[in-house]
Design an enzyme around this catalytic site. Structure first.
Site, PDB file in Angstrom:
ATOM      1  N   GLN A 186      15.396  53.465  69.954  1.00 11.08           N
ATOM      2  CA  GLN A 186      15.572  52.350  70.171  1.00 11.08           C
ATOM      3  C   GLN A 186      15.073  51.659  71.512  1.00 11.08           C
ATOM      4  O   GLN A 186      15.607  51.450  72.238  1.00 11.08           O
ATOM      5  CB  GLN A 186      17.093  52.016  69.903  1.00 11.08           C
ATOM      6  N   PHE A 187      13.710  51.315  71.437  1.00 10.09           N
ATOM      7  CA  PHE A 187      12.775  50.949  72.384  1.00 10.09           C
ATOM      8  C   PHE A 187      13.336  49.442  72.731  1.00 10.09           C
ATOM      9  O   PHE A 187      13.240  49.139  74.170  1.00 10.09           O
ATOM     10  CB  PHE A 187      11.505  50.962  72.202  1.00 10.09           C
ATOM     11  N   THR A 188      13.885  48.805  71.859  1.00 12.15           N
ATOM     12  CA  THR A 188      14.593  47.579  72.022  1.00 12.15           C
ATOM     13  C   THR A 188      15.657  47.380  73.280  1.00 12.15           C
ATOM     14  O   THR A 188      15.882  46.315  73.673  1.00 12.15           O
ATOM     15  CB  THR A 188      14.830  46.800  70.901  1.00 12.15           C
TER      16      THR A 188
END
Length: 153
Positions: A78-80
């Site tokens: 989950q890079f966000t």
């Protein structure tokens, strides 16, 4: 490195309509890597998460860890989690780690978790458009951040 941990009754992740990871009782972990994160951060986070006592005991106190309840982990990249929203209305992701290195850390983090629990560790597909379904138990959600091998919160 940042993680969001959700205590779940079940969770699954699908890619292109096909389930690629699924668990019963346990943790859904959303994991993001930033610039400068390394294997030491993965190890420290995995150690903390796998010992995290957020399941209820016989007295309904949050006193039990994953291994105490036979829980599993579903880990989704989950890079966000590194979204910077302080300017304008469109998030910037400049603080997220480079994809290749982030994937290496994601895979290593999953291995570190797998080494520490008796249950299974399931995964999403790094970089894919994933659909996550879950039943949050509680709800009980915790955020942990680790920098330079130290837990910040």
């Amino acid at each position: 490195m940042k993680v969001i941990i959700q205590r779940v009754n079940y969770a699954r992740v699908a890619v292109d309509g096909k389930v690629v990871g699924e668990i019963g009782k346990g943790f859904l972990i959303l994991m993001g890597a930033g610039h400068g994160d390394d294997e030491k951060d993965c190890e420290k986070l995995a150690e903390k998460i796998c010992k995290l006592r957020i399941f209820a005991d016989e007295n309904d106190k949050t006193n039990l860890a994953l291994n105490d309840v036979g829980g599993d982990i579903l880990c989704v990249s989950q890079f966000t989690l590194y979204a910077d929203c302080h300017k304008g209305n469109r998030p910037s992701f400049v603080n997220a780690g480079a994809p290749e290195r982030s994937n290496e850390l994601y895979e290593y983090f999953c291995k570190c978790c797998d080494d520490r629990i008796n249950g299974k560790v399931e995964k999403g597909i790094f970089g894919a458009d994933m659909k996550v379904s879950l039943e949050n138990d509680g709800p009980f959600t915790v955020m942990i951040e680790c920098v330079d091998g130290e837990i910040l919160r």
